[in-house]
Structures are given as structure tokens and as C-alpha cells.
Design an enzyme around this catalytic site. Structure first.
Site, PDB file in Angstrom:
ATOM      1  N   ASP A   1      20.013  54.706  16.516  1.00 34.50           N
ATOM      2  CA  ASP A   1      18.650  54.178  16.567  1.00 34.50           C
ATOM      3  C   ASP A   1      18.674  52.673  16.277  1.00 34.50           C
ATOM      4  O   ASP A   1      19.341  52.221  15.343  1.00 34.50           O
ATOM      5  CB  ASP A   1      17.760  54.909  15.555  1.00 34.50           C
ATOM      6  CG  ASP A   1      16.273  54.690  15.828  1.00 34.50           C
ATOM      7  OD1 ASP A   1      15.594  55.661  16.176  1.00 34.50           O
ATOM      8  OD2 ASP A   1      15.802  53.540  15.681  1.00 34.50           O
TER       9      ASP A   1
ATOM     10  N   ASN B   1       9.430  64.122  16.492  1.00 32.07           N
ATOM     11  CA  ASN B   1       8.048  63.670  16.400  1.00 32.07           C
ATOM     12  C   ASN B   1       7.338  64.015  17.709  1.00 32.07           C
ATOM     13  O   ASN B   1       7.874  63.777  18.787  1.00 32.07           O
ATOM     14  CB  ASN B   1       7.992  62.154  16.161  1.00 32.07           C
ATOM     15  CG  ASN B   1       8.511  61.779  14.786  1.00 32.07           C
ATOM     16  OD1 ASN B   1       8.261  62.485  13.811  1.00 32.07           O
ATOM     17  ND2 ASN B   1       9.244  60.673  14.707  1.00 32.07           N
TER      18      ASN B   1
ATOM     19  N   GLN C   1       5.052  59.512  17.280  1.00 36.28           N
ATOM     20  CA  GLN C   1       5.941  59.408  18.446  1.00 36.28           C
ATOM     21  C   GLN C   1       5.635  58.126  19.213  1.00 36.28           C
ATOM     22  O   GLN C   1       4.474  57.860  19.554  1.00 36.28           O
ATOM     23  CB  GLN C   1       5.761  60.620  19.375  1.00 36.28           C
ATOM     24  CG  GLN C   1       6.737  60.583  20.550  1.00 36.28           C
ATOM     25  CD  GLN C   1       6.593  61.781  21.490  1.00 36.28           C
ATOM     26  OE1 GLN C   1       5.728  62.632  21.317  1.00 36.28           O
ATOM     27  NE2 GLN C   1       7.448  61.824  22.498  1.00 36.28           N
TER      28      GLN C   1
ATOM     29  N   VAL D   1       8.194  56.825  21.706  1.00 39.80           N
ATOM     30  CA  VAL D   1       8.886  56.872  23.007  1.00 39.80           C
ATOM     31  C   VAL D   1       8.614  58.240  23.625  1.00 39.80           C
ATOM     32  O   VAL D   1       8.931  59.280  23.013  1.00 39.80           O
ATOM     33  CB  VAL D   1      10.405  56.638  22.842  1.00 39.80           C
ATOM     34  CG1 VAL D   1      11.087  56.718  24.207  1.00 39.80           C
ATOM     35  CG2 VAL D   1      10.678  55.283  22.199  1.00 39.80           C
TER      36      VAL D   1
ATOM     37  N   HIS E   1      13.023  63.615  22.043  1.00 38.52           N
ATOM     38  CA  HIS E   1      14.250  63.241  21.337  1.00 38.52           C
ATOM     39  C   HIS E   1      14.290  63.879  19.958  1.00 38.52           C
ATOM     40  O   HIS E   1      13.256  64.109  19.331  1.00 38.52           O
ATOM     41  CB  HIS E   1      14.386  61.718  21.225  1.00 38.52           C
ATOM     42  CG  HIS E   1      13.173  61.031  20.693  1.00 38.52           C
ATOM     43  ND1 HIS E   1      12.063  60.772  21.460  1.00 38.52           N
ATOM     44  CD2 HIS E   1      12.877  60.548  19.457  1.00 38.52           C
ATOM     45  CE1 HIS E   1      11.145  60.154  20.734  1.00 38.52           C
ATOM     46  NE2 HIS E   1      11.615  60.010  19.496  1.00 38.52           N
TER      47      HIS E   1
ATOM     48  N   HIS F   1      15.719  63.184  16.204  1.00 35.36           N
ATOM     49  CA  HIS F   1      16.310  62.238  15.262  1.00 35.36           C
ATOM     50  C   HIS F   1      17.293  63.002  14.377  1.00 35.36           C
ATOM     51  O   HIS F   1      16.995  64.111  13.917  1.00 35.36           O
ATOM     52  CB  HIS F   1      15.247  61.638  14.343  1.00 35.36           C
ATOM     53  CG  HIS F   1      14.216  60.797  15.034  1.00 35.36           C
ATOM     54  ND1 HIS F   1      14.311  59.429  15.111  1.00 35.36           N
ATOM     55  CD2 HIS F   1      13.059  61.127  15.655  1.00 35.36           C
ATOM     56  CE1 HIS F   1      13.246  58.948  15.754  1.00 35.36           C
ATOM     57  NE2 HIS F   1      12.472  59.962  16.096  1.00 35.36           N
TER      58      HIS F   1
HETATM   59  P1  AMP Z   1       9.740  58.203  17.808  1.00 38.45           P
HETATM   60  O1  AMP Z   1       8.950  57.306  16.900  1.00 38.45           O
HETATM   61  O2  AMP Z   1       9.970  59.582  17.251  1.00 38.45           O
HETATM   62  O3  AMP Z   1       9.193  58.213  19.218  1.00 38.45           O
HETATM   63  O4  AMP Z   1      11.189  57.574  17.854  1.00 38.45           O
HETATM   64  C1  AMP Z   1      11.593  56.617  18.771  1.00 38.45           C
HETATM   65  C2  AMP Z   1      12.810  55.967  18.177  1.00 38.45           C
HETATM   66  O5  AMP Z   1      13.483  55.272  19.208  1.00 38.45           O
HETATM   67  C3  AMP Z   1      12.493  54.961  17.083  1.00 38.45           C
HETATM   68  O6  AMP Z   1      13.163  55.366  15.893  1.00 38.45           O
HETATM   69  C4  AMP Z   1      13.024  53.651  17.635  1.00 38.45           C
HETATM   70  O7  AMP Z   1      13.592  52.829  16.653  1.00 38.45           O
HETATM   71  C5  AMP Z   1      14.056  54.125  18.634  1.00 38.45           C
HETATM   72  N1  AMP Z   1      14.336  53.205  19.717  1.00 38.45           N
HETATM   73  C6  AMP Z   1      13.443  52.569  20.502  1.00 38.45           C
HETATM   74  N2  AMP Z   1      14.074  51.799  21.399  1.00 38.45           N
HETATM   75  C7  AMP Z   1      15.399  51.958  21.184  1.00 38.45           C
HETATM   76  C8  AMP Z   1      16.570  51.424  21.783  1.00 38.45           C
HETATM   77  N3  AMP Z   1      16.509  50.557  22.807  1.00 38.45           N
HETATM   78  N4  AMP Z   1      17.769  51.811  21.302  1.00 38.45           N
HETATM   79  C9  AMP Z   1      17.840  52.665  20.272  1.00 38.45           C
HETATM   80  N5  AMP Z   1      16.773  53.234  19.662  1.00 38.45           N
HETATM   81  C10 AMP Z   1      15.563  52.865  20.108  1.00 38.45           C
END
Ligand code: AMP
Length: 111
Positions: free
Chosen positions: A28, A84, A91, A93, A97, A99
Site C-alpha cells: 500500500d 472496506n 472505501q 478505490v 481489495h 487489506h
Molecule cells: P480503501 O480505502 O479500502 O479503498 O483502500 C484503498 C487503498 O489503496 C488505500 O489504502 C490506498 O493507500 C491504496 N492505494 C491507492 N493508490 C495506490 C497505489 N497507486 N499503490 C498502492 N496503494 C494504493
């Protein structure tokens, strides 16, 4: 297209630590623990709210991969997996996914 799809397609870089035909795992970019891995299916599913019965095997696979990564990274003191889903869960992205968090004592209940 989400940023995670761009990582799958190698359009943007990521610190990839595991890959197979169904999923990809990388560090991450904004780690919330000493070890913070994101495990994503290659199939584009926006969130847990869109999964179907046909995704059962894939969802189980993501957790088996979490266990494999825990061994690869020697997370012998334990770890937490989090999915999430939606705005209240934070959430950000919209590509499903998991974590994988480890390396410190994690609070409960979560924030
Ligand atoms: P969520 O908040 O559950 O949608 O988690 C999305 C996660 O993706 C967050 O912890 C971000 O820090 C991570 N994230 C977003 N962009 C990138 C990236 N380019 N490379 C690695 N992690 C990322």
C-alpha cells in the site's frame, strides 16, 4: 478505469510482492501499519456489494493468498485482513481489495 486496474495492466508502477493468474498483491502506498499489503483480483469487481455466487472461488482464493503472503513475509505475530465496502467503511478505490495489515498491535474496535 481505477488505479488498481492500471497497476494490473502495468500502466503505473507498484511494489508487487505476489501475482498469479487470478490476483495481484502489492504494498500500500499509504501504509497504515509496518506491513500493509493490498490483494486484488484481476477481475474488475467494484466492491463486495457487487460480488456474485460465481465469485465464490475467487473470494476464497484472495484469503488463501493472504495466508501465503503472511508466510512469505513471516508475519508470525499475526495479521488482520480488511475489506472496506462503501462510503461508511471508507472505501476509496472502487476495485475490490483485501487489506493485509501486520507489524504492530492493531486496535479493536477499528476506527
Ligand atoms: P480503501 O480505502 O479500502 O479503498 O483502500 C484503498 C487503498 O489503496 C488505500 O489504502 C490506498 O493507500 C491504496 N492505494 C491507492 N493508490 C495506490 C497505489 N497507486 N499503490 C498502492 N496503494 C494504493
Amino acid at each position: 478505469m481505477t488505479i488498481f486496474k492500471r497497476i494490473i495492466d502495468r500502466e503505473i508502477p507498484a511494489d508487487i510482492i505476489y501475482e498469479d493468474d487470478q490476483c495481484l498483491a502489492f504494498r500500500d502506498i499509504n501504509a497504515q501499519a509496518p506491513t500493509h499489503i493490498v490483494i486484488i483480483p484481476k477481475k474488475e469487481i467494484p466492491s463486495l456489494a457487487q460480488v456474485e455466487i460465481a465469485d465464490e472461488q475467487l473470494l476464497g482464493h484472495l484469503l488463501v493468498v493472504a495466508r501465503k503472503i503472511s508466510e512469505q513475509l513471516q508475519l508470525t505475530n499475526g495479521y488482520r485482513t480488511v475489506i472496506n465496502c462503501g462510503p461508511d467503511a471508507g472505501q476509496t478505490v472502487h476495485h475490490l481489495h483485501v487489506h493485509l495489515l501486520a507489524g504492530r498491535s492493531l486496535g479493536w474496535p477499528p476506527g
